[in-house]
Write a protein that holds these residues in place. Structure first.
Motif, PDB file in Angstrom:
ATOM      1  N   LEU A  95       0.806  -1.236   0.000  1.00 53.01           N
ATOM      2  CA  LEU A  95       0.000   0.000   0.000  1.00 53.01           C
ATOM      3  C   LEU A  95       0.835   1.281   0.000  1.00 53.01           C
ATOM      4  N   PRO A  96       1.963   1.339   0.745  1.00 47.80           N
ATOM      5  CA  PRO A  96       2.750   2.586   0.677  1.00 47.80           C
ATOM      6  C   PRO A  96       3.309   2.875  -0.718  1.00 47.80           C
ATOM      7  N   ALA A 124       3.013   2.193  -7.759  1.00 48.76           N
ATOM      8  CA  ALA A 124       3.907   1.329  -8.553  1.00 48.76           C
ATOM      9  C   ALA A 124       3.156   0.189  -9.243  1.00 48.76           C
ATOM     10  N   PHE A 125       1.871  -0.012  -8.894  1.00 48.63           N
ATOM     11  CA  PHE A 125       1.121  -1.162  -9.434  1.00 48.63           C
ATOM     12  C   PHE A 125      -0.163  -0.722 -10.113  1.00 48.63           C
ATOM     13  N   ILE A 126      -0.614  -1.559 -11.030  1.00 51.56           N
ATOM     14  CA  ILE A 126      -1.930  -1.313 -11.613  1.00 51.56           C
ATOM     15  C   ILE A 126      -2.954  -2.329 -11.138  1.00 51.56           C
ATOM     16  N   PHE A 148      -9.007  -9.754  -2.199  1.00 49.44           N
ATOM     17  CA  PHE A 148      -9.286  -9.088  -3.473  1.00 49.44           C
ATOM     18  C   PHE A 148     -10.294  -7.949  -3.276  1.00 49.44           C
ATOM     19  N   ASP A 149     -11.302  -8.166  -2.406  1.00 49.71           N
ATOM     20  CA  ASP A 149     -12.250  -7.075  -2.086  1.00 49.71           C
ATOM     21  C   ASP A 149     -11.467  -5.861  -1.580  1.00 49.71           C
ATOM     22  N   ARG A 150     -10.527  -6.163  -0.683  1.00 46.78           N
ATOM     23  CA  ARG A 150      -9.763  -5.067  -0.087  1.00 46.78           C
ATOM     24  C   ARG A 150      -8.891  -4.378  -1.139  1.00 46.78           C
ATOM     25  N   ALA A 151      -8.250  -5.171  -1.974  1.00 46.97           N
ATOM     26  CA  ALA A 151      -7.395  -4.592  -3.018  1.00 46.97           C
ATOM     27  C   ALA A 151      -8.225  -3.682  -3.933  1.00 46.97           C
ATOM     28  N   GLY A 169      -8.295   0.587  -4.756  1.00 49.27           N
ATOM     29  CA  GLY A 169      -8.103   1.162  -6.090  1.00 49.27           C
ATOM     30  C   GLY A 169      -7.354   0.290  -7.086  1.00 49.27           C
ATOM     31  N   PHE A 170      -7.062  -0.963  -6.723  1.00 48.45           N
ATOM     32  CA  PHE A 170      -6.375  -1.841  -7.665  1.00 48.45           C
ATOM     33  C   PHE A 170      -7.377  -2.533  -8.592  1.00 48.45           C
ATOM     34  N   LEU A 171      -6.961  -2.758  -9.821  1.00 50.01           N
ATOM     35  CA  LEU A 171      -7.684  -3.669 -10.709  1.00 50.01           C
ATOM     36  C   LEU A 171      -7.288  -5.097 -10.321  1.00 50.01           C
TER      37      LEU A 171
END
Ligand SMILES: Nc1ncnc2[nH]cnc12
Ligand SMILES: [Zn+2]
Length: 317
Positions: free
Chosen positions: A154-155, A159-161, A181-184, A188-190
């Protein structure tokens, strides 16, 4: 045909950076990091690349990744892959990395990420290759472990999509990771997930309905379930298919039996990818070329497959 396929502009959407570790670099990094290897030379290591299933491959893949220790090692690994992209006109790539493969060995998350990110940035600036990095959870580990990995990420969220799901599929269904996955997604992550490589169509349903994925990685077993096929076609859910991987891991006995072109002709948004090219004998162009050699893929089909890869990018140009 090889040169024509090589020149076709394409995106790679299913590539494990750890799986692009060529034996020559593996030996060089072992020497640099003073690590003793159980193989005498590069040829001995290459001859160990004969697999009956996914697990036999994974055992060697995790063993190989042990030579990756420093930020420079992760940079060199990623840069070597980007040079292959340049040589094969891969203009965009969305690679996976498996942080737990490294943090479980005591390598700090930032060491892994900094090395990879620096190379991807140089790839954009020096080679003109755009990219989006995908953090993949190891599904043979617990969901709690995946939550800890997400905490570490998270910090560095910029760096990730996306987050993904890989490693041993059988017995580790997508539903095991629904909460992380719900949390991700709420962060804001795909999302993407390996499903239907060795596992049943049910795992693909779970990836779609529970993990709310943007793409299915592999997905070749979807063809066993007609209702699932209709869903994938209707919603144009992309499949990132890896033909050489599927034959090396005995998902199909022979390339002539691969179903990717049948799926393409039925309207499935399939793409061609290399998965773990150092272990499976080829990068993206070799995967396209195998489809031409063994399945008679035409130039028109190759163009559509390449266009699918550009359409299915998570990072829009
Ligand atoms: N093909 C694959 N399936 C599952 N996990 C992997 N990790 C690296 N390659 C993989
Ligand atoms: Zn994979």
């Amino acid at each position: 045909m090889y040169d024509w396929l090589n020149a076709l502009p394409k995106a790679e959407l299913h590539l494990h950076l750890e799986g692009s570790l060529e034996p020559e670099l593996l030996f060089a990094l072992a020497e640099r990091n003073k690590i003793a290897l159980p193989w005498n030379d590069v040829e001995a290591l290459r001859s160990a690349y004969a697999f009956n299933n996914l697990q036999e491959f994974l055992d060697l893949y995790y063993q190989g990744a042990d030579v990756l220790r420093t930020e420079q090692d992760f940079y060199d690994l990623t840069w070597a892959y980007l040079l292959r992209c340049k040589a094969q006109n891969v203009i965009h790539t969305e690679p996976f990395f498996d942080p737990q493969t490294h943090t479980d060995r005591g390598i700090p998350f930032e060491v892994v990420l900094n090395g990879i990110s620096a190379a991807l940035k140089d790839g954009q600036q020096q080679l003109g290759i755009s990219s989006g990095l995908i953090l993949s959870f190891l599904r043979h580990l617990s969901e709690d472990e995946a939550h800890k990995t997400l905490d570490q990420a998270l910090p560095f969220r910029d760096a990730f999509i996306a987050v993904g799901l890989d490693s041993s599929e059988m017995g580790h269904p997508p539903s095991k990771f629904q909460r992380v996955f719900d949390r991700a997604r709420s962060e804001g992550f795909l999302t993407v997930a390996h499903a239907g490589e060795e596992g049943p169509p049910e795992y693909i349903w779970e990836a779609i309905d529970l993990l709310k994925i943007q793409r299915i990685d592999h997905g070749v077993r979807a063809i066993e379930d007609e209702r699932l096929m209709q869903r994938i076609i209707d919603e144009q859910i992309p499949l990132t298919v890896c033909p050489l991987s599927n034959t090396k891991l005995c998902v199909f006995d022979h390339m002539s039996q691969h179903n990717i072109l049948d799926m393409l002709e039925r309207g499935v948004k399939v793409t061609v990818n290399s998965d773990d090219p150092a272990y499976f004998g080829g990068y993206v162009t070799e995967n396209f070329h195998a489809l031409h050699t063994h399945l008679g893929m035409t130039q028109d089909q190759a163009r559509r497959l390449a266009q699918n890869s550009l359409d299915a990018r998570l990072v829009k140009p």
